[in-house]
Design a protein around this motif. Structure first.
Motif, PDB file in Angstrom:
ATOM      1  N   ASP A  17      59.117  47.358  50.526  1.00 39.28           N
ATOM      2  CA  ASP A  17      59.882  48.496  51.068  1.00 39.28           C
ATOM      3  C   ASP A  17      59.633  48.717  52.550  1.00 39.28           C
ATOM      4  O   ASP A  17      60.583  48.905  53.329  1.00 39.28           O
ATOM      5  CB  ASP A  17      59.509  49.773  50.299  1.00 39.28           C
ATOM      6  CG  ASP A  17      59.752  49.626  48.815  1.00 39.28           C
ATOM      7  OD1 ASP A  17      60.887  49.320  48.434  1.00 39.28           O
ATOM      8  OD2 ASP A  17      58.784  49.800  48.033  1.00 39.28           O
ATOM      9  N   TYR A  18      58.372  48.748  52.939  1.00 41.75           N
ATOM     10  CA  TYR A  18      58.017  49.102  54.317  1.00 41.75           C
ATOM     11  C   TYR A  18      56.995  48.110  54.840  1.00 41.75           C
ATOM     12  O   TYR A  18      56.321  47.396  54.086  1.00 41.75           O
ATOM     13  CB  TYR A  18      57.432  50.522  54.401  1.00 41.75           C
ATOM     14  CG  TYR A  18      58.358  51.578  53.860  1.00 41.75           C
ATOM     15  CD1 TYR A  18      59.391  52.091  54.638  1.00 41.75           C
ATOM     16  CD2 TYR A  18      58.189  52.065  52.567  1.00 41.75           C
ATOM     17  CE1 TYR A  18      60.237  53.056  54.140  1.00 41.75           C
ATOM     18  CE2 TYR A  18      59.041  53.031  52.061  1.00 41.75           C
ATOM     19  CZ  TYR A  18      60.060  53.524  52.850  1.00 41.75           C
ATOM     20  OH  TYR A  18      60.902  54.476  52.363  1.00 41.75           O
ATOM     21  N   ALA A  19      56.875  48.073  56.174  1.00 42.60           N
ATOM     22  CA  ALA A  19      55.926  47.164  56.809  1.00 42.60           C
ATOM     23  C   ALA A  19      55.378  47.834  58.055  1.00 42.60           C
ATOM     24  O   ALA A  19      56.013  48.706  58.656  1.00 42.60           O
ATOM     25  CB  ALA A  19      56.591  45.838  57.166  1.00 42.60           C
ATOM     26  N   GLN A  20      54.187  47.399  58.417  1.00 39.11           N
ATOM     27  CA  GLN A  20      53.584  47.831  59.675  1.00 39.11           C
ATOM     28  C   GLN A  20      52.776  46.688  60.229  1.00 39.11           C
ATOM     29  O   GLN A  20      52.247  45.860  59.487  1.00 39.11           O
ATOM     30  CB  GLN A  20      52.701  49.073  59.501  1.00 39.11           C
ATOM     31  CG  GLN A  20      51.385  48.854  58.793  1.00 39.11           C
ATOM     32  CD  GLN A  20      50.550  50.111  58.682  1.00 39.11           C
ATOM     33  OE1 GLN A  20      50.600  50.783  57.651  1.00 39.11           O
ATOM     34  NE2 GLN A  20      49.764  50.405  59.706  1.00 39.11           N
ATOM     35  N   GLY A  21      52.715  46.625  61.553  1.00 42.38           N
ATOM     36  CA  GLY A  21      51.987  45.540  62.193  1.00 42.38           C
ATOM     37  C   GLY A  21      52.414  45.404  63.633  1.00 42.38           C
ATOM     38  O   GLY A  21      53.277  46.152  64.147  1.00 42.38           O
ATOM     39  N   TYR A  22      51.808  44.432  64.308  1.00 38.80           N
ATOM     40  CA  TYR A  22      52.085  44.243  65.731  1.00 38.80           C
ATOM     41  C   TYR A  22      53.495  43.729  66.001  1.00 38.80           C
ATOM     42  O   TYR A  22      53.953  43.764  67.140  1.00 38.80           O
ATOM     43  CB  TYR A  22      51.053  43.284  66.323  1.00 38.80           C
ATOM     44  CG  TYR A  22      49.767  43.965  66.717  1.00 38.80           C
ATOM     45  CD1 TYR A  22      49.291  45.050  65.985  1.00 38.80           C
ATOM     46  CD2 TYR A  22      49.034  43.542  67.817  1.00 38.80           C
ATOM     47  CE1 TYR A  22      48.115  45.690  66.333  1.00 38.80           C
ATOM     48  CE2 TYR A  22      47.845  44.176  68.174  1.00 38.80           C
ATOM     49  CZ  TYR A  22      47.399  45.254  67.418  1.00 38.80           C
ATOM     50  OH  TYR A  22      46.234  45.885  67.775  1.00 38.80           O
ATOM     51  N   LEU A  23      54.168  43.216  64.962  1.00 33.41           N
ATOM     52  CA  LEU A  23      55.575  42.815  65.149  1.00 33.41           C
ATOM     53  C   LEU A  23      56.414  44.021  65.558  1.00 33.41           C
ATOM     54  O   LEU A  23      57.350  43.886  66.361  1.00 33.41           O
ATOM     55  CB  LEU A  23      56.120  42.199  63.858  1.00 33.41           C
ATOM     56  CG  LEU A  23      57.611  41.842  63.856  1.00 33.41           C
ATOM     57  CD1 LEU A  23      57.918  40.763  64.894  1.00 33.41           C
ATOM     58  CD2 LEU A  23      58.061  41.387  62.459  1.00 33.41           C
ATOM     59  N   PHE A  24      56.068  45.168  65.054  1.00 39.00           N
ATOM     60  CA  PHE A  24      56.849  46.378  65.338  1.00 39.00           C
ATOM     61  C   PHE A  24      56.205  47.218  66.441  1.00 39.00           C
ATOM     62  O   PHE A  24      56.884  47.660  67.372  1.00 39.00           O
ATOM     63  CB  PHE A  24      56.986  47.215  64.061  1.00 39.00           C
ATOM     64  CG  PHE A  24      57.427  46.410  62.880  1.00 39.00           C
ATOM     65  CD1 PHE A  24      58.745  45.993  62.758  1.00 39.00           C
ATOM     66  CD2 PHE A  24      56.525  46.025  61.898  1.00 39.00           C
ATOM     67  CE1 PHE A  24      59.155  45.243  61.663  1.00 39.00           C
ATOM     68  CE2 PHE A  24      56.916  45.267  60.818  1.00 39.00           C
ATOM     69  CZ  PHE A  24      58.236  44.863  60.690  1.00 39.00           C
ATOM     70  N   SER A  25      54.912  47.426  66.344  1.00 37.26           N
ATOM     71  CA  SER A  25      54.234  48.202  67.383  1.00 37.26           C
ATOM     72  C   SER A  25      52.742  48.181  67.108  1.00 37.26           C
ATOM     73  O   SER A  25      52.302  48.137  65.965  1.00 37.26           O
ATOM     74  CB  SER A  25      54.740  49.655  67.389  1.00 37.26           C
ATOM     75  OG  SER A  25      54.003  50.436  68.304  1.00 37.26           O
ATOM     76  N   LYS A  26      51.988  48.206  68.180  1.00 40.37           N
ATOM     77  CA  LYS A  26      50.546  48.397  68.045  1.00 40.37           C
ATOM     78  C   LYS A  26      50.256  49.906  67.936  1.00 40.37           C
ATOM     79  O   LYS A  26      51.136  50.727  68.240  1.00 40.37           O
ATOM     80  CB  LYS A  26      49.816  47.815  69.251  1.00 40.37           C
ATOM     81  CG  LYS A  26      50.137  48.546  70.560  1.00 40.37           C
ATOM     82  CD  LYS A  26      49.361  47.954  71.716  1.00 40.37           C
ATOM     83  CE  LYS A  26      49.657  48.737  73.012  1.00 40.37           C
ATOM     84  NZ  LYS A  26      48.887  48.211  74.160  1.00 40.37           N
ATOM     85  N   PRO A  27      49.066  50.304  67.521  1.00 40.76           N
ATOM     86  CA  PRO A  27      48.736  51.735  67.509  1.00 40.76           C
ATOM     87  C   PRO A  27      48.767  52.298  68.934  1.00 40.76           C
ATOM     88  O   PRO A  27      48.240  51.687  69.867  1.00 40.76           O
ATOM     89  CB  PRO A  27      47.312  51.774  66.931  1.00 40.76           C
ATOM     90  CG  PRO A  27      47.171  50.492  66.171  1.00 40.76           C
ATOM     91  CD  PRO A  27      47.991  49.490  66.910  1.00 40.76           C
ATOM     92  N   ARG A  28      49.419  53.434  69.086  1.00 42.01           N
ATOM     93  CA  ARG A  28      49.580  54.029  70.414  1.00 42.01           C
ATOM     94  C   ARG A  28      49.100  55.476  70.402  1.00 42.01           C
ATOM     95  O   ARG A  28      49.186  56.159  69.384  1.00 42.01           O
ATOM     96  CB  ARG A  28      51.056  54.000  70.849  1.00 42.01           C
ATOM     97  CG  ARG A  28      51.624  52.602  71.005  1.00 42.01           C
ATOM     98  CD  ARG A  28      53.082  52.667  71.405  1.00 42.01           C
ATOM     99  NE  ARG A  28      53.626  51.340  71.667  1.00 42.01           N
ATOM    100  CZ  ARG A  28      54.884  51.118  72.032  1.00 42.01           C
ATOM    101  NH1 ARG A  28      55.739  52.142  72.134  1.00 42.01           N
ATOM    102  NH2 ARG A  28      55.294  49.891  72.270  1.00 42.01           N
ATOM    103  N   GLU A  29      48.631  55.920  71.582  1.00 40.97           N
ATOM    104  CA  GLU A  29      48.309  57.331  71.710  1.00 40.97           C
ATOM    105  C   GLU A  29      49.610  58.125  71.713  1.00 40.97           C
ATOM    106  O   GLU A  29      50.697  57.589  71.966  1.00 40.97           O
ATOM    107  CB  GLU A  29      47.508  57.597  72.967  1.00 40.97           C
ATOM    108  CG  GLU A  29      48.239  57.273  74.259  1.00 40.97           C
ATOM    109  CD  GLU A  29      47.449  57.724  75.472  1.00 40.97           C
ATOM    110  OE1 GLU A  29      46.746  58.738  75.351  1.00 40.97           O
ATOM    111  OE2 GLU A  29      47.561  57.079  76.527  1.00 40.97           O
TER     112      GLU A  29
END
Length: 792
Positions: A760-772
């Motif tokens: 369903d969902y994904a997270q990772g550096y392909l989309f964005s790194k953690p940001r302030e």
């Protein structure tokens, strides 16, 4: 003496009171009575004159009601006890009284004629008589005066009593003590002192008496001492006494000395005393005079004495030089005391003080003393010393689950298994709890220590038998060598301890030789621990957001809040080291609470952007944060920032669920009923039990990034197996109405493959790194502007 002195003292005080106080008191009463009588007379005359004028017309008219009314008013006056009104014709005779109406005895009558001014002129129509009480000395006193008189009398009595008490305490009591001391001295013959100290005449008298008694007592002692010097000391003293000449030859011995040692007098007289001392202690006895006390009188030495039957006796010899003591006799006098049992008791106490009561090994105190000794021996022999620091892994669980008796049994079994592995020169110790230390010395100490550590690790493959069941443990061992790793005993123990903790951090169940890098790591961890304490107080922790996107559209559906610490000098610090130290020190709960609050504040800011009103935030929770007050605190935070509960996702790991804590399950259920969602993080690692999804309210399953990275591997069968695992996790999760999130997506190939698997969902550096938060808001605003531009 008590009665005569005290009675005369009382007579003097009583006479003073009668001569001074009684006349003054009588004068005061007389003056008060006279003044009160005068005031009463004046008051009654005024009342009579006034009421005689008022009664003229009623008496003329024979108005009895008015007359009774006036009479009642008169009787109401406190100074008037009765009233009698009569006319001259004898028709009226009215009386009013407030006392016994039988008669007016004891009352004083005062009369006044009543006149009436008629048209024919002033006529005497009758008379009014009032009866007032006769005033005595005390009846004329007012209440306040009576109070003053009472206080005065109480004061006089108090002073009288205090004077008598003071006389008894300050005069009679010391006199009685002085008398008792004199009588005791006379009857018993001993010098008794007066126990009385004061700065007055009685104190000086007692002091003089005591000084006299002390002087007499001193003179008596001197007489007794002179008498005792003329008697035979040795045969009358139940002690081992002996005298030496100036050349340390035996001059005399007491009968008790002969009885205790078994020698005959003729066999020892004239022989050197050192011949009777054990050869190993003769040097101690020869140096005894160099160890004299500061007084310069007595010399003490503890040596082993050879008895006539060949046995050794530990003795304490106290010697005094007769010439030094003021005598004219050359030589010395000594007292010898048998301290054999005392020395044995001291040895037993010392052994108990340095031994562990449970295992019989040395305790920490004994081990540290032995370590100093071993290092000194190694320095002389130029050899090595190896120190093994052994800590039993998971020992606390045995105490918690099976009880301390089971834990003690495990420790004893460990010692029993270890002892056969040690040589005679090796030293084992229990430092405390489940920590042990072993010293290996001599040639090849390093090699033997390495082999022994491996034997101890292998020994734990056999379970320990406790209460009929098998218990499996392991050991973490740290090794350090002297002088390679340490320059002192304390440093050697410290380095082995540090190596043991390094082994624990690397996974336990094994041995670790000290390396200088361990010290650097320890210092680094100490510095991180200090930074954490300051960061908690100064609010250095921040919640950075990493988007969680819809795997098909790439649109952010939510964010994961990741902990970062912004150090004012070091900048943004990596969370990995911080989290491990925080979990070890127990501050991870405080950090989690700070990140939770910052995450809620950041989500409120993100919600103001177009299209982000339904975005959620996933916050990782430590097991320490699951307290009974957590649901209420979450409700308070959501209410403060106006955020719907469904937009908060509580991320938990298997560490929270593994022990199936009923309290944690209750808290999770309460949070879920409130509306928050639960996410199971890092699924696929650890035990990954599917029962968690059935026993706990899980809404989201997050597949660990280790599976995602290997999906696109072409070599081997790891990629294909992981693809099957991911597909299986996704299918089961969907069957249980759980959404699936893939972590660590870094390539477009991974995203397409996951999309085909139904993720369903994904997270990772392909989309964005953690940001302030400020950087994230700018990026989201720019993306929204780009979408609007493309749409237009």
């Amino acid at each position: 003496m008590t009665h005569s002195v005290e009675s005369r003292f009382i007579a003097i005080i009583s006479g003073a009171l009668l001569v001074v106080v009684a006349p003054l008191f009588t004068l005061f009463l007389a003056l008060s009575s006279q003044q009160a009588a005068k005031n009463l007379s004046e008051h009654v005359n005024v009342v009579l004159v006034t009421n005689s004028q008022a009664l003229g017309k009623p008496l003329w008219d024979l108005d009895t009601d008015s007359i009774h009314q006036v009479a009642s008013m008169l009787v109401a006056d406190p100074a008037i006890s009765g009233v009698q009104i009569s006319d001259n014709t004898g028709k009226l005779n009215i009386s009013e009284v407030d006392v016994n109406p039988a008669d007016f005895r004891g009352l004083e009558a005062i009369s006044e004629p009543i006149f009436y001014k008629s048209q024919q002129g002033t006529r005497n129509v009758g008379s009014i008589t009032v009866y007032v009480p006769k005033l005595g000395w005390f009846s004329a006193l007012h209440q306040m005066e009576m109070a003053f008189i009472s206080i005065f009398i109480i004061t006089i009595l108090t002073v009288f009593g205090a004077a008598i008490l003071g006389n008894r305490v300050m005069v009679i009591k010391p006199l009685m003590r002085l008398t008792a001391a004199i009588e005791a001295t006379r009857r018993l013959g001993s010098r008794h002192h007066v126990d009385w100290r004061s700065n007055d005449e009685m104190g000086r008298l007692a002091k003089s008496f005591n000084e006299m008694q002390t002087l007499l007592e001193r003179e008596e002692r001197e007489l007794k001492r002179a008498h005792q010097q003329t008697t035979e000391i040795y045969n009358l003293t139940p002690a081992m006494l002996f005298s030496l000449t100036s050349g340390d030859q035996i001059a005399a011995v007491s009968d008790y000395w002969l009885l205790a040692t078994g020698y005959r007098r003729e066999d020892v007289i004239g022989h050197p005393f050192s011949e009777l001392v054990a050869p190993g202690d003769r040097q101690i006895y020869a140096r005894r005079k160099q160890q004299a006390k500061s007084t310069g009188l007595a010399i003490e030495a503890t040596v082993r004495f050879l008895c006539a039957d060949g046995r050794l006796m530990d003795v304490l010899i106290v010697e005094i030089e007769l010439g030094t003591a003021g005598g004219s006799i050359p030589g010395s006098l000594s007292v010898m005391t048998d301290v054999t049992e005392l020395r044995q008791s001291e040895l037993r106490n010392h052994q108990q003080a340095i031994s562990d009561h449970l295992t019989g090994l040395l305790n920490r105190q004994g081990f540290e003393a032995t370590l100093d000794q071993k290092i000194a021996e190694a320095d002389r022999a130029r050899t090595e010393v190896a120190c093994l620091f052994v800590d039993l892994d998971r020992f606390k669980a045995i105490n918690d689950n099976l009880g301390h008796a089971a834990g003690d049994a495990v420790l004893c079994q460990f010692v029993e298994r270890t002892k056969p592995m040690l040589n005679d020169d090796d030293t084992a110790s229990r430092l405390g709890g489940d920590e042990f230390a072993i010293l290996i010395t001599g040639e090849g100490a390093e090699r033997r220590a390495t082999e022994l550590s491996q034997k101890i690790v292998d020994m734990f493959e056999v379970p320990f038998r406790i209460q009929g069941t098998g218990v499996r443990l392991s050991a973490s061992i740290g090794l350090a060598f002297y002088p390679s790793h340490a320059a002192s005993a304390a440093e050697l123990l410290q380095k082995s301890d540090m190596a043991m903790y390094a082994r624990k951090r690397d996974g336990k169940n094994g041995a670790q030789v000290y390396d200088p890098a361990i010290l650097d790591q320890t210092r680094e961890r100490a510095e991180i621990e200090s930074d954490i304490e300051v960061a908690i107080a100064a609010s250095w922790f921040e919640a950075h957001f990493q988007p969680i996107v819809d795997i098909e559209t790439g649109v952010p559906s939510g964010f994961e809040a990741l902990m970062r610490m912004r150090h004012p000098r070091k900048g943004l610090m990596s969370p990995a080291g911080i989290i491990s130290v925080a979990e070890e020190t127990g501050t991870i709960g405080q950090i989690g609470n700070l990140i939770l609050e910052d995450a809620m504040a950041n989500l409120a800011r993100v919600s103001r952007l177009p299209g982000m009103g339904e975005a959620y935030v996933a916050v990782n929770f430590s097991p320490l944060q699951f307290e009974p007050g957590l649901p209420a605190r979450l409700a308070g935070l959501l209410g403060r920032y106006g955020i719907d509960p469904s937009r908060l996702v509580v991320e938990i790991t298997e560490a929270v669920l593994m022990h199936d804590n009923p309290e944690i399950r209750t808290i999770l259920n309460e949070i879920h009923r409130f509306g928050c969602r639960i996410a199971l993080d890092d699924f696929g690692t650890g035990y990954s039990s599917l029962s968690y999804m059935s026993r706990f309210p899980v809404d989201i399953v997050k597949i660990d990034q280790s599976f995602i990275r290997s999906l696109t591997e072409q070599t081997g069968d790891i990629g294909s197996k992981n693809r099957m695992l991911v597909e299986g996790i996704s299918a089961i999760s969907h069957k249980m109405n759980c959404k699936v999130v893939a972590e660590g997506v870094e390539t477009e190939e991974q995203r397409l493959l996951l999309q085909q698997m139904g993720i369903d969902y994904a997270q990772g550096y392909l989309f964005s790194k953690p940001r302030e938060i400020s950087e994230l808001l700018s990026a989201l605003s720019a993306r929204q502007a780009e979408i609007e531009s493309m749409a237009s």
